[in-house]
Design a protein around this motif. Sequence first.
Motif, PDB file in Angstrom:
ATOM      1  N   GLY A 166       0.949  -1.403   0.047  1.00  8.65           N
ATOM      2  CA  GLY A 166       0.257  -0.207  -0.201  1.00  8.65           C
ATOM      3  C   GLY A 166       0.458   0.897   0.150  1.00  8.65           C
ATOM      4  N   VAL A 167       2.141   1.405  -0.401  1.00  8.23           N
ATOM      5  CA  VAL A 167       2.999   2.460  -0.437  1.00  8.23           C
ATOM      6  C   VAL A 167       3.507   2.416  -1.760  1.00  8.23           C
ATOM      7  CG1 VAL A 167       4.964   3.660   0.731  1.00  8.23           C
ATOM      8  CG2 VAL A 167       3.752   1.798   2.020  1.00  8.23           C
ATOM      9  N   ILE A 168       3.763   3.666  -1.980  1.00  8.74           N
ATOM     10  CA  ILE A 168       4.331   4.372  -3.614  1.00  8.74           C
ATOM     11  C   ILE A 168       5.229   4.769  -3.389  1.00  8.74           C
ATOM     12  CG2 ILE A 168       3.856   5.383  -5.983  1.00  8.74           C
ATOM     13  CD1 ILE A 168       2.468   2.748  -5.313  1.00  8.74           C
ATOM     14  N   GLY A 169       6.357   4.711  -3.780  1.00  9.97           N
ATOM     15  CA  GLY A 169       7.802   5.184  -3.364  1.00  9.97           C
ATOM     16  C   GLY A 169       8.114   6.061  -4.331  1.00  9.97           C
ATOM     17  N   LEU A 170       8.479   7.651  -4.055  1.00  6.07           N
ATOM     18  CA  LEU A 170       8.977   8.569  -4.732  1.00  6.07           C
ATOM     19  C   LEU A 170      10.170   9.494  -5.126  1.00  6.07           C
ATOM     20  CD1 LEU A 170       7.701  11.161  -6.868  1.00  6.07           C
ATOM     21  CD2 LEU A 170       6.771  12.096  -5.312  1.00  6.07           C
ATOM     22  N   ILE A 171      11.094   9.693  -5.855  1.00  7.53           N
ATOM     23  CA  ILE A 171      12.300  10.790  -6.000  1.00  7.53           C
ATOM     24  C   ILE A 171      11.975  11.739  -6.239  1.00  7.53           C
ATOM     25  CG2 ILE A 171      14.322  10.727  -6.143  1.00  7.53           C
ATOM     26  CD1 ILE A 171      14.080   6.985  -6.489  1.00  7.53           C
ATOM     27  N   VAL A 172      12.578  12.807  -5.919  1.00  3.39           N
ATOM     28  CA  VAL A 172      12.745  13.807  -6.510  1.00  3.39           C
ATOM     29  C   VAL A 172      13.985  14.220  -6.172  1.00  3.39           C
ATOM     30  CG1 VAL A 172      10.490  14.802  -6.065  1.00  3.39           C
ATOM     31  CG2 VAL A 172      11.364  15.697  -4.427  1.00  3.39           C
TER      32      VAL A 172
ATOM     33  N   LYS B 159      -3.354   4.174  -0.545  1.00  7.31           N
ATOM     34  CA  LYS B 159      -2.066   4.098  -0.484  1.00  7.31           C
ATOM     35  C   LYS B 159      -1.232   5.116   0.288  1.00  7.31           C
ATOM     36  CE  LYS B 159      -1.918   0.645  -4.601  1.00  7.31           C
ATOM     37  NZ  LYS B 159      -1.401  -0.266  -3.603  1.00  7.31           N
ATOM     38  N   LEU B 160      -0.639   5.139   0.447  1.00 12.58           N
ATOM     39  CA  LEU B 160       0.499   5.884   1.218  1.00 12.58           C
ATOM     40  C   LEU B 160       1.583   6.578   0.281  1.00 12.58           C
ATOM     41  CD1 LEU B 160       0.006   5.439   4.436  1.00 12.58           C
ATOM     42  CD2 LEU B 160      -1.067   7.116   3.964  1.00 12.58           C
ATOM     43  N   LEU B 161       2.139   7.463   0.157  1.00 10.75           N
ATOM     44  CA  LEU B 161       3.551   8.093  -0.795  1.00 10.75           C
ATOM     45  C   LEU B 161       4.868   8.073   0.458  1.00 10.75           C
ATOM     46  CD1 LEU B 161       4.764   8.983  -3.288  1.00 10.75           C
ATOM     47  CD2 LEU B 161       4.341  10.748  -2.201  1.00 10.75           C
ATOM     48  N   PHE B 162       5.987   7.537  -0.263  1.00 10.47           N
ATOM     49  CA  PHE B 162       7.297   7.178   0.801  1.00 10.47           C
ATOM     50  C   PHE B 162       8.039   8.138   0.112  1.00 10.47           C
ATOM     51  CE2 PHE B 162       9.652   4.127   3.686  1.00 10.47           C
ATOM     52  CZ  PHE B 162      11.042   4.587   3.004  1.00 10.47           C
ATOM     53  N   LEU B 163       8.585   9.324   0.038  1.00  7.34           N
ATOM     54  CA  LEU B 163       8.989  10.789  -0.796  1.00  7.34           C
ATOM     55  C   LEU B 163      10.647  10.943   0.054  1.00  7.34           C
ATOM     56  CD1 LEU B 163       9.070  13.073  -2.259  1.00  7.34           C
ATOM     57  CD2 LEU B 163       8.231  13.904  -0.493  1.00  7.34           C
ATOM     58  N   THR B 164      11.461  10.397  -1.452  1.00 11.98           N
ATOM     59  CA  THR B 164      12.862  11.128  -0.917  1.00 11.98           C
ATOM     60  C   THR B 164      13.550  11.421  -1.906  1.00 11.98           C
ATOM     61  OG1 THR B 164      13.223   9.604  -2.539  1.00 11.98           O
ATOM     62  CG2 THR B 164      13.003   8.226  -0.694  1.00 11.98           C
ATOM     63  N   GLN B 165      14.730  12.170  -1.476  1.00 10.46           N
ATOM     64  CA  GLN B 165      14.750  13.366  -2.031  1.00 10.46           C
ATOM     65  C   GLN B 165      16.683  13.220  -2.323  1.00 10.46           C
ATOM     66  OE1 GLN B 165      14.004  17.855  -0.927  1.00 10.46           O
ATOM     67  NE2 GLN B 165      16.533  17.500  -0.205  1.00 10.46           N
ATOM     68  N   SER B 166      16.825  13.357  -3.622  1.00  7.36           N
ATOM     69  CA  SER B 166      18.070  12.806  -4.786  1.00  7.36           C
ATOM     70  C   SER B 166      19.292  13.836  -4.253  1.00  7.36           C
ATOM     71  CB  SER B 166      17.795  12.213  -5.937  1.00  7.36           C
ATOM     72  OG  SER B 166      17.108  12.719  -6.472  1.00  7.36           O
ATOM     73  N   GLY B 167      18.993  15.431  -3.989  1.00  7.90           N
ATOM     74  CA  GLY B 167      19.683  16.458  -4.209  1.00  7.90           C
ATOM     75  C   GLY B 167      18.982  16.792  -5.774  1.00  7.90           C
ATOM     76  N   ARG B 168      20.110  17.883  -5.763  1.00  4.55           N
ATOM     77  CA  ARG B 168      20.008  19.258  -6.611  1.00  4.55           C
ATOM     78  C   ARG B 168      20.444  18.823  -8.331  1.00  4.55           C
ATOM     79  NH1 ARG B 168      18.080  24.362  -5.833  1.00  4.55           N
ATOM     80  NH2 ARG B 168      17.734  24.692  -3.787  1.00  4.55           N
ATOM     81  N   GLU B 169      21.980  17.554  -8.268  1.00  2.00           N
ATOM     82  CA  GLU B 169      21.764  16.855  -9.191  1.00  2.00           C
ATOM     83  C   GLU B 169      22.155  15.678  -9.396  1.00  2.00           C
ATOM     84  OE1 GLU B 169      23.884  19.159 -11.516  1.00  2.00           O
ATOM     85  OE2 GLU B 169      23.890  20.883  -9.843  1.00  2.00           O
TER      86      GLU B 169
END
Length: 343
Positions: free
Chosen positions: A64-70, A94-104
């Motif tokens: 029930g979890v969706i992953g997101l990378i920004v 469903k729920l969102l699992f947010l991650t951040q990869s950095g500006r570059e």
Amino acid sequence: MTIKKITITDVAKFAGVSVATVSLAISGKGRISGATADRVNQAIEQLGYVRNRQAAQLRGGESGVIGLIVRDIGDPFYAAMTAGLSEAIEAEGKLLFLTQSGREGKGLLRCFDTLIDQGVDGLVLGGGAKREMGLQEKAAEHDIPLICAARSNVLEGVDVVRPDNMQAAKMATEFLIGRGHRQIAYLGGHSHSLTRAERLGGFCATLVQYGLPFRSEWVVECDGQQQAAADAAQELLRYHPNVSAIICHQASVALGAYFGILRTGRTIGSAGVDTYLDQQVALIGFGDVPEAELTEPPLTFITSSAREIGYSAGQRLLQRIAGVDLQLQNVILPPVLIRRGSA
């Protein structure tokens, strides 16, 4: 003394296999040899890796979890896109699992492996990725649907939802030309940006269409921070005072350029070059933010709804997770002109 937590990546290195292979061994799925599975299990025991039983269960497609990378959640485009995506998937529980990869995007692979390790049902990539990273192959190994919801994309074999960057730049340039401008500059972004390349393509094509010259010195790279944009705009007009209009790569650049123009003693407006040939500079950007209404005059933008992009990506991903047999889709949202007083 802090004890380092053993990760699935540590197990993979110790066993001499990929992270994907370790994941398959833990979940008991996929085609790996008995010898490889034994090697992975021995590595787990020797390193003291704690198996995430919940993650193993989640890999069955029941998380029930969706992953997101920004790259940067502070970017207005990705903030709005995230809101739209969350709205779509939460409507289905469903729920969102947010991650951040950095500006570059330097942390992209780390984020990707972490989300797979956590057993997400599907992945949304918000931001560019290189083909050689093999992200779609990794997702396919784990039978996890992957959707790109980005400003631009070079991955093949995945669904994509994105704005029409080239058409947006054509619209902005043609609008300024229609207002009588012939000396038009482009400000912001960096040379490695695919989004910038697409927009510059539309910008240059429109100049050629109307018989106007392309001046490389009027195309200026700068960071997306407002201070950097203000400095760049001020310097551009100092060395090229005949520039009468500036197209800005993103909303933050337009806001910074606004103040940079004012520093030069010139004004900002939409009256056209016939009235204020020597003083007025037209300003137009891509994106749109609430702050655009606070300047005087308010800022003109060309925009594609980032929230709609996120929502459409979420709906598409839900279909993929449900196993609906779909052809690959490249959804390109058309740009819209939000005309205000700056151009």
